[in-house]
Enzyme design. Structure first.
Site, PDB file in Angstrom:
ATOM      1  N   GLU A 154       1.656  12.207   1.071  1.00  0.00           N
ATOM      2  CA  GLU A 154       1.951  13.449   0.364  1.00  0.00           C
ATOM      3  C   GLU A 154       3.258  13.410  -0.420  1.00  0.00           C
ATOM      4  OE1 GLU A 154      -1.371  15.519   2.388  1.00  0.00           O
ATOM      5  OE2 GLU A 154       0.006  13.995   3.084  1.00  0.00           O
ATOM      6  N   THR A 184       0.823  -1.208   0.000  1.00  0.00           N
ATOM      7  CA  THR A 184       0.000   0.000   0.000  1.00  0.00           C
ATOM      8  C   THR A 184       0.858   1.259   0.000  1.00  0.00           C
ATOM      9  OG1 THR A 184      -0.235  -0.113   2.413  1.00  0.00           O
ATOM     10  CG2 THR A 184      -1.987  -1.113   1.098  1.00  0.00           C
TER      11      THR A 184
END
Length: 773
Positions: free
Chosen positions: A725, A653
C-alpha cells in the site's frame, strides 16, 4: 496441490546467488509460468461437460422487477437454463449467512435473491448455455420490466444527508480528537482551510472476475475463483448455500491482479455456484469489462482540512473531516481522516468522518483504502500552509515531525521517516529547488517540484504454516495464502530457503487452495509479516527437530554442539566457521528412518507487546512535473519514492510493488475517475477506452529507495513490514503540490485533468495564481 502447478516445483534462483539472503534481487519463481502461459487462471480451468453462464445486468438504479420474459432466450440454440430470482436454487435468507470475513456492517448484497433493485448494473438473470457464444447471444434476448423509484447517486448534492457510521466492520477505528482544535485554530496567526473532492475510481485489474465450478460425481464443488482468499470464499459459499465445507474446495493459484477488488466474494461466484447446483454440472461465469464496473469501487469522497500554525511554523491545530458514499445496504467505512492524527506533532486535533447512503453497490477497499484520499488532502494542505509561512515544504514537515503518535503519545515500533526525507531529497536534488512558484521554465513547459509524506498501517494477522522436508532435500512449505501479483510465491520461498540454508530451487511454496493451512485474506500489506512469519516459524521448528535428531545419531560430529553453534547451509548442517564438521540433511532423515519430516507453526501477533506501540510504514515522495499551460497537459517526469518498511525480504519484488504503486498514484492524480449520469444513476465510462489509466507514455523515471529499518515489534521473526500500500500513498499529493509549484495554481480535486489545469477545479473554488516574479 503441487500437481496443479508443476511449473513451480523447481523455481529458478538467480544465477550466481548461491545462498539466499533477505533483500536479494531474486526473480519471481512464478515468472516463467506467467510469461509462457502455463499459469492457469480462474477462467482457464477445464472440465468435461462444462457449461457457460453470462450475466444479464439491470438497467435502473432503484426499484423492483415486475416481470422477466425468458421465453425467447430459452428457445435460442444451445441454451440450457435462465436463472432469475423466481427459479434459482434454494439459498439461505438471513444476513449472517452472506457475511464474508471482510463484510462491513449492514446487510450484504445477495444476487438473484429477490425482485429488489439496489443499483444500476445489478445482476438480474444468468443465462446458461453449452457455449459461451450461445449464452452471450441469449442474454440479449432476456426482457426485464421494472417499477422504477427515485434514486440518488450525487455526493456533492447530498452532503447534508451525512451520518456517522452505524455498526462498523472489524478493524475500523473511529477517529478520535485531542485538545481544543476549534479554539486553537481561531487563535493561531497563520492558517488555511481547504476542501477536496475525489471522484469514484474502479480497480479494473487485467484479469476480469471469473469463476469455474467443477462438480464431481459425488457432488463436491471444486471452485476456481479470482479472489484474494480461497478460504474466505469457501466460507461464503458453504454458508450461503448451506453446504458442508468438506463439500467445497476453492482454489486461486494465480490471480491476475485484484488490488482489493477480490477481498470480498463477487457476484459471479454466487451465480456460478447457483447454476452448478441447479444443473448438477460444471459451470463457468466470466464478467465482461463493463460488468467489472458493477460492484465495489473506491468511494467518491469530499474532505475539508483546516491547519493552523504559529509564526515559527509549529502546528497549532489540525482539523480534518471527510464524507464519502456507501450503499443503502452496508456502511462501508475507511480510515480517511485518522492519518491526520498520526503524521505530525500537534496538541490540538479534531477528526470527523461521515457517510452518505446512495443507490450504488457498496464500495470496497482499493489499494491503501482511506489513506490514498486522506493523506492526499492532508499533504496538499501542509504544502499550502508551508507556502503561507513562506517556508520550504520539506523543512515545514521536518519542523513538525512526530516522534510519538500525537493522539495517544505511544512510541513508534520503528520510524525511519527522517531517513526517507534525507535519502529521497538527496537523490531528487531537492536542495536546488527555488521556493517561488512559476520560477522554473523549460521551453513551453513550466517545471514544478513537489513532495509529500506517506503512511500506512503495519499489520500482522493469524496464520498456520506447514513445512515438510523430504529425504531428497526438497522443502515444501504450505499455507492457504494468495498471490495477487505481489510476489508471495517468491518471498515465501526466499524466507524458507534462507532459514533452512537451501538453494531456492529446492524450495516450493504452495498457496491458493482452501484445503491448505489457514491464512488470512491477502490485503492490508500483511502477508509477508503474517504468512512469512509463519514460514519462518515452521522452518525454525524444523531446524530444532533436525538438530535434536543429529545430536542423537551414533558417532555424530555434532553430538556435543550447542544449537546456537549450528548453521544450515547448502542442504547440510554444520558448525559455524567449521564447514568440515557437518551432516547432510538427507543423512539425518535416513538416520531417523523417515522419508519426510513435517513441522507446523501457528503464527499469532505478539499483541501484548504490539499494543504499546504505533506500528506503521512511512515514505517520502518527491516529484517533478512539466506543465504546458496552453494545453493544460501535465507530465510527471521524475518520481523518487523513499520508503521505510522494515527489513526488505525480496528487494526486486518490493521495489516492483512500490514502483507499480507509484504508477497507480500518477493514474489517480491525473487520469482515473468513473463518471455517473445521475439521471440514471449509472456509470458512463465503463471500459478501458473511456476510463483512463496511466499508460507507458505517461510514465518516466521512477526511483525507489528503501531506508534501513528492522522492526521486531511488528515482525518478531523477520523484522519486516508490508510495502503493497505505502507506494501509492502521497504520490497524488506530491504531484498536486508540484503542479502548484509549476503554475501557482492550487488544484484540490482529483484527477487533475487538462480542463482543471486550464480553468480550475469543477467542484471547488481555485486560487488565482500569484504573479510570477
Amino acid at each position: 496441490m503441487t500437481d496443479l502447478i508443476p511449473e513451480l516445483r523447481t523455481p529458478t534462483a538467480p544465477e550466481g546467488t548461491g545462498r539466499v539472503k533477505g533483500g536479494m534481487p531474486v526473480s519471481r519463481v512464478d515468472g516463467r509460468a506467467k510469461v509462457t502461459g502455463s499459469a492457469r487462471y480462474a477462467a482457464e480451468e477445464q472440465a468435461p461437460g462444462l457449461r457457460y453462464g453470462v450475466v444479464v445486468s439491470g438497467t435502473i438504479a432503484r426499484g423492483r422487477i415486475t416481470a422477466i420474459d425468458t421465453d425467447e432466450a430459452l428457445t435460442a440454440p444451445g441454451v440450457i437454463e435462465v436463472l432469475t430470482h423466481l427459479n434459482r436454487p434454494k439459498i439461505r435468507s438471513w444476513d449472517l449467512a452472506y457475511k464474508d470475513m471482510t463484510a462491513p456492517g449492514g446487510s450484504p448484497f445477495r444476487p438473484l435473491f429477490s425482485d429488489r433493485i439496489f443499483y444500476s448494473g445489478q445482476p438480474v438473470a444468468l443465462v446458461v448455455a453449452e457455449t459461451f457464444e450461445a449464452a452471450r447471444y441469449a442474454a440479449q434476448l432476456v426482457k426485464v420490466n421494472y417499477e422504477e423509484e427515485k434514486h440518488e447517486t450525487d455526493l456533492l448534492a447530498t452532503l447534508d444527508q451525512a451520518y456517522k457510521p452505524r455498526p462498523m466492520k472489524a478493524g475500523f477505528t473511529p477517529p478520535s480528537s485531542k485538545g481544543d482544535a476549534d479554539k486553537a485554530f481561531e487563535e493561531a496567526p497563520i492558517k488555511i482551510e481547504s476542501q477536496f473532492y475525489h471522484g469514484v475510481e474502479h480497480h479494473n485489474p487485467m484479469e476480469m472476475f471469473a469463476t469455474t465450478v467443477i462438480r464431481g460425481e459425488d457432488g463436491h464443488l471444486t471452485i476456481y475463483d479470482k479472489t484474494q482468499s480461497s478460504q474466505n470464499n469457501r466460507w461464503y459459499v458453504s454458508r450461503a448455500f448451506g453446504l458442508s465445507k468438506d463439500k467445497v474446495t476453492v482454489r486461486n493459484p494465480f490471480v491476475g491482479g485484484a488490488f482489493g477488488s477480490g477481498l470480498r466474494p463477487q457476484y459471479q461466484l454466487t451465480l456460478a455456484v447457483m447454476a452448478a447446483l441447479q444443473l448438477k454440472s460444471s459451470v463457468r461465469v466470466v464478467l465482461t469489462r463493463q460488468q467489472m464496473f458493477s460492484f465495489g469501487h473506491r468511494p467518491e469522497t469530499w474532505q475539508k482540512v483546516s491547519l493552523a500554525a504559529d509564526k515559527d511554523g509549529k502546528l497549532q491545530a489540525i482539523k480534518h473531516e471527510a464524507i464519502h458514499e456507501t450503499s443503502r445496504l452496508e456502511d462501508y467505512v475507511e480510515v480517511v481522516v485518522n492519518w491526520s492524527g498520526q503524521l505530525y506533532a500537534c496538541d490540538n486535533i479534531k477528526l470527523g468522518y461521515k457517510l452518505v447512503a446512495h443507490d450504488r453497490h457498496s464500495p470496497i477497499d482499493m489499494r491503501a483504502p482511506g489513506a490514498a484520499h486522506g493523506v492526499h488532502a492532508l499533504e496538499v494542505a501542509m504544502d499550502e500552509l508551508a507556502y503561507k509561512l513562506k517556508m520550504d515544504p520539506l523543512q515545514f514537515r521536518r519542523l513538525n515531525y512526530a516522534s510519538v503518535n500525537p493522539l495517544d503519545d505511544k512510541p513508534y515500533s520503528t520510524k525511519e521517516l527522517h531517513q526517507c526525507y534525507d535519502k529521497g531529497a538527496a537523490r531528487f536534488g531537492w536542495d536546488k529547488r527555488p521556493l517561488e512558484p512559476r520560477s522554473m521554465v523549460d521551453g513551453e513547459e513550466l517545471v514544478g517540484w513537489g513532495m509529500a509524506t506517506g503512511i500506512w498501517d503495519s499489520l500482522v494477522m493469524v496464520a498456520r504454516v506447514s513445512a515438510v522436508l523430504h529425504a531428497d532435500g526438497r522443502l515444501v512449505v504450505s499455507s492457504a495464502a494468495s498471490d495477487i501479483g505481489t510476489g508471495t510465491y517468491t518471498v515465501m520461498s526466499m524466507i524458507a530457503a534462507e532459514c533452512m540454508g537451501l538453494p531456492l530451487e529446492r524450495v516450493t511454496f504452495q498457496l491458493g487452495d482452501s484445503t491448505l493451512p489457514m491464512a488470512p485474506i491477502e490485503g492490508g500489506s500483511s502477508h509477508v509479516t503474517t504468512v512469512g512469519g509463519g514460514v519462518h516459524g515452521a522452518c525454525e521448528k524444523l531446524q530444532k527437530t533436525l538438530i535434536k535428531i543429529a545430536k542423537a545419531m551414533p558417532g555424530s560430529p555434532l553430538a556435543k554442539a550447542k544449537p546456537k553453534d549450528i548453521e544450515f547451509i547448502d542442504g547440510a548442517m554444520q558448525l559455524r566457521n567449521r564447514p568440515d564438521v557437518s551432516l547432510r540433511l538427507s543423512e539425518v532423515l535416513a538416520a531417523k528412518g523417515v522419508d519426510r519430516l513435517e513441522e507446523k507453526f501457528f503464527m499469532t501477533p505478539q499483541m501484548a507487546k504490539q499494543r504499546k506501540f504505533t506500528r506503521a510504514v512511512h515514505s517520502a515522495v518527491f516529484c517533478e512535473v512539466r506543465v504546458n499551460e496552453k494545453l493544460g497537459m501535465v507530465r510527471v517526469t521524475r518520481v523518487v519514492s523513499a520508503v521505510a518498511a522494515g527489513r526488505i525480504i525480496s528487494g526486486k519484488t518490493a521495489a516492483s510493488q512500490v514502483s507499480g504503486a507509484v504508477v497507480w498514484g500518477i493514474s489517480q492524480a491525473l487520469h482515473e475517475e468513473s463518471f455517473t449520469d445521475h439521471r440514471f444513476g449509472r456509470f458512463m465510462n465503463h471500459n478501458y477506452a473511456e476510463y483512463h489509466v496511466a499508460v507507458n507514455a505517461d510514465i518516466h523515471d521512477i526511483d525507489v529507495i528503501f531506508a534501513q529499518e528492522d522492526d521486531r515489534i511488528v515482525s518478531k521473526q523477520l523484522g519486516a513490514k508490508g510495502v503493497g500500500e505505502i507506494g501509492i500513498v502521497g504520490v497524488s499529493a506530491a504531484i498536486s503540490n508540484a503542479i502548484f509549484h509549476a503554475t501557482g495554481k492550487r488544484l484540490r480535486s482529483t484527477p487533475i485533468t487538462p480542463d482543471k489545469v486550464l480553468l480550475g477545479d469543477r467542484e471547488i473554488p481555485v486560487e488565482e495564481p500569484p504573479q510570477a516574479k
